[in-house]
Motif scaffolding. Structure first.
Motif, PDB file in Angstrom:
ATOM      1  N   TYR A  28      11.137  -7.606 -55.168  1.00  0.00           N
ATOM      2  CA  TYR A  28      10.913  -6.938 -53.892  1.00  0.00           C
ATOM      3  C   TYR A  28      10.737  -5.437 -54.069  1.00  0.00           C
ATOM      4  N   THR A  29      10.180  -4.833 -53.037  1.00  0.00           N
ATOM      5  CA  THR A  29      10.153  -3.393 -52.867  1.00  0.00           C
ATOM      6  C   THR A  29      10.424  -3.123 -51.386  1.00  0.00           C
ATOM      7  N   GLY A  30      10.315  -1.860 -50.978  1.00  0.00           N
ATOM      8  CA  GLY A  30      10.581  -1.585 -49.573  1.00  0.00           C
ATOM      9  C   GLY A  30      10.849  -0.121 -49.312  1.00  0.00           C
ATOM     10  N   GLN A  32      13.827   2.628 -48.738  1.00  0.00           N
ATOM     11  CA  GLN A  32      15.239   2.842 -49.051  1.00  0.00           C
ATOM     12  C   GLN A  32      15.617   4.294 -48.800  1.00  0.00           C
ATOM     13  N   TYR A  69      12.509  -0.743 -56.283  1.00  0.00           N
ATOM     14  CA  TYR A  69      12.224  -2.163 -56.468  1.00  0.00           C
ATOM     15  C   TYR A  69      13.506  -2.892 -56.856  1.00  0.00           C
ATOM     16  N   THR A  88      18.853  -3.740 -58.797  1.00  0.00           N
ATOM     17  CA  THR A  88      18.110  -2.890 -57.875  1.00  0.00           C
ATOM     18  C   THR A  88      17.934  -1.502 -58.470  1.00  0.00           C
ATOM     19  N   TYR A 172      23.288  -8.430 -47.940  1.00  0.00           N
ATOM     20  CA  TYR A 172      21.900  -8.580 -47.515  1.00  0.00           C
ATOM     21  C   TYR A 172      21.772  -9.748 -46.542  1.00  0.00           C
ATOM     22  N   ASN A 216      13.560  -4.559 -47.205  1.00  0.00           N
ATOM     23  CA  ASN A 216      12.836  -5.092 -48.345  1.00  0.00           C
ATOM     24  C   ASN A 216      11.797  -6.132 -47.926  1.00  0.00           C
TER      25      ASN A 216
END
Length: 223
Positions: A28-30, A32, A69, A88, A172, A216
């Motif tokens: 995953y990414t997103g 943050q 990521y 992470t 999460y 994410n």
């Protein structure tokens, strides 16, 4: 030990345990970011005060290199409960006001806060959208091994290295959409906490508790 060697050793130990089971690998990414943190400690080269006591404001810059990521491996023991490991790569930069007030030219963890945890995840398998969507929640405990990049504006040694700095935890919650029997996409909110107890090259020490919040998006493969 370098970050690559540490991750390879963990994978070597963990993967045989997960063999011959329903196993899910996710990346995953997103977006943050991190709220302010109270910083204490001592720094003999700090030109403002050798006894550190300030509040750091952070910039996350999730899309700057290296980007934000993460990877998660989950071993599903049954339809609902799984166990696994997660890494992470988040990061924080002290903002300009913090650097000026605290007496630093660099104060950041930018080749990763690097959080590694052992997780437990609970899912409601095929709960929504005629079985295509699976909501889940989870959490984990572990440790953090950030790349420390700290340098006082008054000069002195530049601390620039990986360190194991303390305990870490994550929570999460999200939902996964099945593309087919093996591939899925997901979105989630993730919270992390890590204790940063950093040794400076000049004999000083920096301590703070770091929290991150992230949204994410990612891709999962199940086999």
């Amino acid at each position: 030990m370098t970050k690559a060697k540490l991750l390879a050793a963990i994978a070597f130990v963990a993967l045989p345990t997960f063999a011959a089971a329903e196993f899910e690998i996710s990346g995953y990414t997103g977006i943050q970011e991190a709220p302010h943190a109270k910083v204490t400690g001592n720094d003999p080269d700090n030109g403002v005060s050798t006894n550190l006591n300030f509040t750091a404001g952070w910039e996350g810059k999730p899309f700057s290199m290296p980007p934000y990521y993460g990877f998660r491996g989950t071993w599903w023991r049954n339809e609902n409960l799984g166990f696994g490991v997660e890494y992470t790569h988040a990061k924080v930069y002290a903002d300009a006001d913090t650097l000026q007030t605290a007496g630093y030219s660099r104060f950041e963890l930018t080749d990763g806060i690097n959080i590694l945890t052992a997780n437990a995840t609970y899912r409601w398998n095929d709960k929504w959208a005629s079985g295509a969507v699976t909501p889940y929640v989870g959490g984990g405990l572990g440790f953090t091994f950030p790349h420390v990049d700290i340098e006082a504006s008054a000069g002195g040694p530049h601390t620039w290295e990986y360190q194991i700095t303390g305990a870490a935890a994550r929570l999460y919650a999200g939902a996964k959409y099945d593309i087919n029997d093996t591939w899925a996409v997901f979105g989630e909110y993730q919270f992390t906490y890590s204790k940063q107890d950093i040794d400076l090259d000049n004999g000083g020490n920096v301590q703070f508790n770091l929290i991150t919040n992230a949204l994410n998006v990612g891709l999962s493969y199940t086999f």
